[in-house]
Design a protein around this motif. Structure first.
Motif, PDB file in Angstrom:
ATOM      1  N   ASP A 102       7.657  52.296 -10.815  1.00 29.23           N
ATOM      2  CA  ASP A 102       8.875  51.519 -11.071  1.00 29.23           C
ATOM      3  C   ASP A 102       8.877  50.917 -12.466  1.00 29.23           C
ATOM      4  N   ASP A 103       7.719  50.424 -12.919  1.00 27.81           N
ATOM      5  CA  ASP A 103       7.618  49.830 -14.257  1.00 27.81           C
ATOM      6  C   ASP A 103       6.959  50.775 -15.264  1.00 27.81           C
ATOM      7  N   ARG A 104       6.714  52.019 -14.879  1.00 30.92           N
ATOM      8  CA  ARG A 104       6.092  53.038 -15.732  1.00 30.92           C
ATOM      9  C   ARG A 104       4.729  52.560 -16.274  1.00 30.92           C
ATOM     10  N   VAL A 105       3.894  52.041 -15.385  1.00 24.51           N
ATOM     11  CA  VAL A 105       2.555  51.597 -15.771  1.00 24.51           C
ATOM     12  C   VAL A 105       1.545  52.445 -14.999  1.00 24.51           C
ATOM     13  N   TYR A 106       0.695  53.128 -15.763  1.00 24.08           N
ATOM     14  CA  TYR A 106      -0.323  53.998 -15.186  1.00 24.08           C
ATOM     15  C   TYR A 106      -1.642  53.646 -15.845  1.00 24.08           C
ATOM     16  N   GLY A 107      -2.686  53.511 -15.055  1.00 25.13           N
ATOM     17  CA  GLY A 107      -3.946  53.125 -15.668  1.00 25.13           C
ATOM     18  C   GLY A 107      -5.125  53.251 -14.738  1.00 25.13           C
ATOM     19  N   MET A 108      -6.212  52.623 -15.164  1.00 22.49           N
ATOM     20  CA  MET A 108      -7.470  52.654 -14.414  1.00 22.49           C
ATOM     21  C   MET A 108      -8.144  51.299 -14.574  1.00 22.49           C
ATOM     22  N   PHE A 109      -8.641  50.782 -13.466  1.00 21.38           N
ATOM     23  CA  PHE A 109      -9.416  49.548 -13.480  1.00 21.38           C
ATOM     24  C   PHE A 109     -10.860  49.906 -13.168  1.00 21.38           C
ATOM     25  N   TYR A 110     -11.784  49.417 -13.987  1.00 18.09           N
ATOM     26  CA  TYR A 110     -13.205  49.686 -13.806  1.00 18.09           C
ATOM     27  C   TYR A 110     -13.922  48.398 -13.421  1.00 18.09           C
ATOM     28  N   SER A 111     -14.652  48.433 -12.319  1.00 19.39           N
ATOM     29  CA  SER A 111     -15.532  47.337 -11.925  1.00 19.39           C
ATOM     30  C   SER A 111     -16.959  47.787 -12.212  1.00 19.39           C
ATOM     31  N   VAL A 112     -17.655  47.027 -13.036  1.00 21.14           N
ATOM     32  CA  VAL A 112     -19.006  47.392 -13.458  1.00 21.14           C
ATOM     33  C   VAL A 112     -19.983  46.424 -12.798  1.00 21.14           C
ATOM     34  N   GLY A 113     -20.902  46.967 -12.000  1.00 17.61           N
ATOM     35  CA  GLY A 113     -21.887  46.135 -11.319  1.00 17.61           C
ATOM     36  C   GLY A 113     -23.189  46.087 -12.096  1.00 17.61           C
ATOM     37  N   GLY A 114     -23.904  44.989 -11.973  1.00 19.83           N
ATOM     38  CA  GLY A 114     -25.194  44.854 -12.641  1.00 19.83           C
ATOM     39  C   GLY A 114     -25.120  43.986 -13.881  1.00 19.83           C
ATOM     40  N   ASP A 115     -26.148  44.091 -14.712  1.00 16.00           N
ATOM     41  CA  ASP A 115     -26.265  43.240 -15.896  1.00 16.00           C
ATOM     42  C   ASP A 115     -25.657  43.890 -17.143  1.00 16.00           C
ATOM     43  N   ALA A 116     -24.518  44.532 -16.997  1.00 14.30           N
ATOM     44  CA  ALA A 116     -23.835  45.143 -18.138  1.00 14.30           C
ATOM     45  C   ALA A 116     -23.148  44.060 -18.961  1.00 14.30           C
ATOM     46  N   ALA A 117     -22.772  44.409 -20.173  1.00  8.71           N
ATOM     47  CA  ALA A 117     -22.144  43.441 -21.076  1.00  8.71           C
ATOM     48  C   ALA A 117     -20.802  42.946 -20.544  1.00  8.71           C
ATOM     49  N   THR A 118     -20.096  43.777 -19.834  1.00 10.71           N
ATOM     50  CA  THR A 118     -18.835  43.373 -19.219  1.00 10.71           C
ATOM     51  C   THR A 118     -18.820  43.868 -17.784  1.00 10.71           C
ATOM     52  N   ASN A 119     -18.119  43.159 -16.926  1.00 11.56           N
ATOM     53  CA  ASN A 119     -18.080  43.588 -15.535  1.00 11.56           C
ATOM     54  C   ASN A 119     -16.706  44.084 -15.109  1.00 11.56           C
ATOM     55  N   ALA A 120     -15.720  44.013 -15.997  1.00 10.66           N
ATOM     56  CA  ALA A 120     -14.379  44.486 -15.658  1.00 10.66           C
ATOM     57  C   ALA A 120     -13.686  44.985 -16.919  1.00 10.66           C
ATOM     58  N   LEU A 121     -13.058  46.150 -16.791  1.00 12.26           N
ATOM     59  CA  LEU A 121     -12.281  46.744 -17.877  1.00 12.26           C
ATOM     60  C   LEU A 121     -11.073  47.439 -17.268  1.00 12.26           C
ATOM     61  N   PHE A 122     -10.021  47.584 -18.051  1.00 12.90           N
ATOM     62  CA  PHE A 122      -8.930  48.434 -17.611  1.00 12.90           C
ATOM     63  C   PHE A 122      -8.198  48.996 -18.818  1.00 12.90           C
ATOM     64  N   TYR A 123      -7.446  50.062 -18.553  1.00 13.47           N
ATOM     65  CA  TYR A 123      -6.481  50.547 -19.527  1.00 13.47           C
ATOM     66  C   TYR A 123      -5.183  50.809 -18.797  1.00 13.47           C
ATOM     67  N   ALA A 124      -4.077  50.712 -19.544  1.00 11.12           N
ATOM     68  CA  ALA A 124      -2.751  50.951 -18.985  1.00 11.12           C
ATOM     69  C   ALA A 124      -1.899  51.630 -20.044  1.00 11.12           C
ATOM     70  N   THR A 125      -1.001  52.495 -19.592  1.00 13.01           N
ATOM     71  CA  THR A 125      -0.115  53.208 -20.498  1.00 13.01           C
ATOM     72  C   THR A 125       1.190  53.527 -19.791  1.00 13.01           C
ATOM     73  N   ASP A 126       2.227  53.771 -20.584  1.00 14.15           N
ATOM     74  CA  ASP A 126       3.456  54.318 -20.023  1.00 14.15           C
ATOM     75  C   ASP A 126       3.502  55.820 -20.254  1.00 14.15           C
ATOM     76  N   SER A 127       2.464  56.351 -20.856  1.00  8.71           N
ATOM     77  CA  SER A 127       2.210  57.771 -21.154  1.00  8.71           C
ATOM     78  C   SER A 127       3.105  58.346 -22.248  1.00  8.71           C
ATOM     79  N   THR A 128       3.933  57.525 -22.881  1.00  5.78           N
ATOM     80  CA  THR A 128       4.763  58.030 -23.972  1.00  5.78           C
ATOM     81  C   THR A 128       4.673  57.190 -25.243  1.00  5.78           C
ATOM     82  N   LYS A 129       4.653  55.849 -25.122  1.00  3.54           N
ATOM     83  CA  LYS A 129       4.712  54.993 -26.303  1.00  3.54           C
ATOM     84  C   LYS A 129       3.590  53.959 -26.402  1.00  3.54           C
TER      85      LYS A 129
END
Length: 185
Positions: free
Chosen positions: A118-145
């Motif tokens: 509906d809002d043209r938002v497509y992406g991926m959410f990453y949950s990282v377990g353990g002692d990594a530098a970050t524990n959550a990341l995501f990207y989002a795109t409308d695939s055109t702009k």
């Protein structure tokens, strides 16, 4: 006189050793954060999203937005890029950031696809377990702009047991950010 002092010390030690020993319960640090209250915020880029009023948004001039959590000593870094026939390269960079930089210390990396047609938002959410530098990341795109990436970093050595309450709180906020992204037309 010396014998008298030794006798008193011995008597005190003998009397003080009586009684049952009661173990003390272990104490745990109790961290409580306020219930999240979200508000819609505009950035200087062609997207908006909702952020927690517990955080502070700061627009940067280099294509970045920082969402600071001062009481948790953490920042969510959002980066905006325009898609110029290079969507595959942007997707590969986002995936490389997740896997190349964090797989060494991560116990697991869980991918959660996100699709909001509906809002043209497509992406991926990453949950990282353990002692990594970050524990959550995501990207989002409308695939055109538009293309947005986000990751959280704490101002402390990555020790997941210590930062887990704050990390869980911010991870929920980041999921909410991803779910509320809206592109300008």
């Amino acid at each position: 006189m010396k014998n008298y002092i030794l006798f008193i010390i011995f008597a005190i030690a003998l009397v003080s050793c009586g009684g049952d020993v009661t173990p003390k319960p272990t104490s745990l640090l109790r961290l409580e954060y306020p219930m999240p209250a979200y508000y819609d915020t505009l950035t200087q880029y062609p997207f908006s999203l909702e952020i927690n009023d517990f955080s502070k948004l700061q627009n940067k001039s280099n294509g970045a937005v920082e969402i600071h959590y001062p009481k948790m000593k953490a920042t969510v870094y959002l980066t905006y890029k325009s898609v110029n026939n290079d969507l595959n390269d942007l997707l590969l960079d986002a995936q490389k950031l997740t896997y190349k930089n964090h797989v060494i210390k991560a116990d697991e990396i869980i991918e959660q696809p996100f699709i909001n047609p509906d809002d043209r938002v497509y992406g991926m959410f990453y949950s990282v377990g353990g002692d990594a530098a970050t524990n959550a990341l995501f990207y989002a795109t409308d695939s055109t702009k538009n293309f947005v990436t986000a990751s959280v970093y704490f101002y402390a050595k990555p020790n997941f047991d210590s930062i887990m309450p704050a990390a869980n709180y911010i991870t929920k906020d980041m999921k909410h950010m991803l779910e509320t992204i809206k592109w300008e037309n």
